[in-house]
Enzyme design. Structure first.
Site, short mmCIF file in Angstrom:
data_model
loop_
_atom_site.label_atom_id
_atom_site.label_comp_id
_atom_site.label_asym_id
_atom_site.label_seq_id
_atom_site.Cartn_x
_atom_site.Cartn_y
_atom_site.Cartn_z
N LYS A 118 -23.03 16.93 9.50
CA LYS A 118 -22.02 17.36 10.45
C LYS A 118 -21.55 16.22 11.34
O LYS A 118 -20.39 16.20 11.77
CB LYS A 118 -22.55 18.52 11.30
CG LYS A 118 -21.50 19.15 12.20
CD LYS A 118 -20.33 19.69 11.39
CE LYS A 118 -19.26 20.29 12.30
NZ LYS A 118 -18.06 20.69 11.54
N SER A 156 0.83 -1.21 0.00
CA SER A 156 0.00 0.00 0.00
C SER A 156 0.87 1.26 0.00
O SER A 156 1.60 1.51 -0.94
CB SER A 156 -0.96 -0.03 1.19
OG SER A 156 -2.08 0.80 0.95
#
Length: 323
Positions: A188, A136
């Site tokens: 939010k 990765s």
């Protein structure tokens, strides 16, 4: 040199156990950064001549967070070493030894950018030597190399992005625990562990993952001179052995760190060179700072850090086989 280090350590221990407060002696990393003791010591591994080949090491998870003692993160330290390479005209090649499962997207990308800048500013070859794992984000950094060496058994690949969220809404419901979010906008509290993830929220997170994944694919395609379509075919998150990676064009040669270093010397055009590594010098100020952070830590078990990580999910270029 070793004697000086032991003397410094002895002085620190005497000062500490004598009851002198560390608070007044070590104010923080910002103060230590300008201290002459906060520097890298250059060690010659072998070789001769005035030219240098520097070996830098990327070990463990790539993170931009300070360690448990409050000292700089691995990404900060490596960036500082790269700065030193940039400024040293005697450095003719860089060997980057990677043994890492990857890590944070931002920290990884910033280091990759620094490597590309080094090539642009100094025009010196970068040879990558991959250890047991270069997956990765570890492989993301490797793509900056002019040549990549690995062992036939090196775990590489895991080409992709992961974004994990913890959810305890069912457990909270059974315990009668409720959380109320007073928010300014619909999203939010996106990713809140106290309630199930909605499909629109999942799509938002997926778009972030897709964006970072697209950047990863582009980096591999450019760094390894592969078509984007070919990269998309092999970048499905799986890990490959070094043998498989070579067949796929992800690495160039089989070889260890020494062989990679010899190749770097040949690319540099130099006949002889000193192979050097940087080591962090021991200084009283740094030891005091570390002791201060350890003994003044209000959370010695690291529980707060664990909770903070759970509540602050982040995009990762990281091979994570299990949780």
């Amino acid at each position: 040199m070793h004697r000086k280090k032991w003397v410094a350590l002895l002085i620190v221990l005497v000062v500490f156990f004598a009851g002198i407060t560390v608070e007044g002696l070590a104010g923080g990393y910002e103060e230590l950064a300008d201290n002459p003791g906060f520097a890298w010591e250059e060690n010659i591994v072998y070789g001769s001549g005035s030219s240098k080949i520097v070996q830098l090491f990327v070990n463990g998870v790539i993170s931009g967070e300070p360690n448990a003692t409050g000292m700089p993160s691995m990404a900060e330290l490596l960036a500082e070493q790269l700065r030193r390479v940039e400024e040293d005209e005697l450095v003719k090649a860089l060997v980057l030894r990677i043994d890492s499962p990857g890590g944070e997207v931002v920290a990884t990308d910033e280091l990759h950018t620094r490597l590309l800048r080094l090539k642009q500013l100094r025009d010196i070859p970068i040879v990558v030597s991959m250890g047991s794992t270069a997956a990765s984000g570890g492989y993301y950094l490797a793509t900056a190399g002019d040549s990549i060496f690995a062992n036939p058994n090196t775990l590489t690949g895991s080409l992709g992005v992961i974004f994990s969220l913890v959810n305890y809404s069912e457990a909270a419901a059974k315990l009668g625990v409720k959380q109320f979010a007073i928010k300014s906008g619909r999203y939010k509290d996106i990713g809140s562990p106290a309630r199930p993830l909605t499909e629109p929220e999942r799509q938002i997170f997926q778009s972030l993952v897709n964006e970072s994944y697209g950047k990863f694919v582009d980096v591999i395609a450019k760094g390894r001179n592969l078509s984007r379509q070919r990269v998309l075919e092999i970048a499905d998150g799986r890990v490959y052995s070094g043998e498989q990676a070579k067949k796929l064009g992800l690495i160039d040669e089989f070889g260890d760190l020494e062989e990679a270093t010899r190749h770097a010397l040949s690319l540099s055009g130099e006949q002889d060179a000193m192979v050097v590594r940087y080591s962090d010098q021991l200084s009283i100020s740094k030891l005091l700072f570390s002791l201060k952070q350890h003994w003044s830590n209000p959370d010695p078990l690291g529980i707060g850090n664990i909770l903070q990580r759970q509540s602050s999910p982040r995009l990762l270029y990281q091979f994570i086989p299990s949780f």
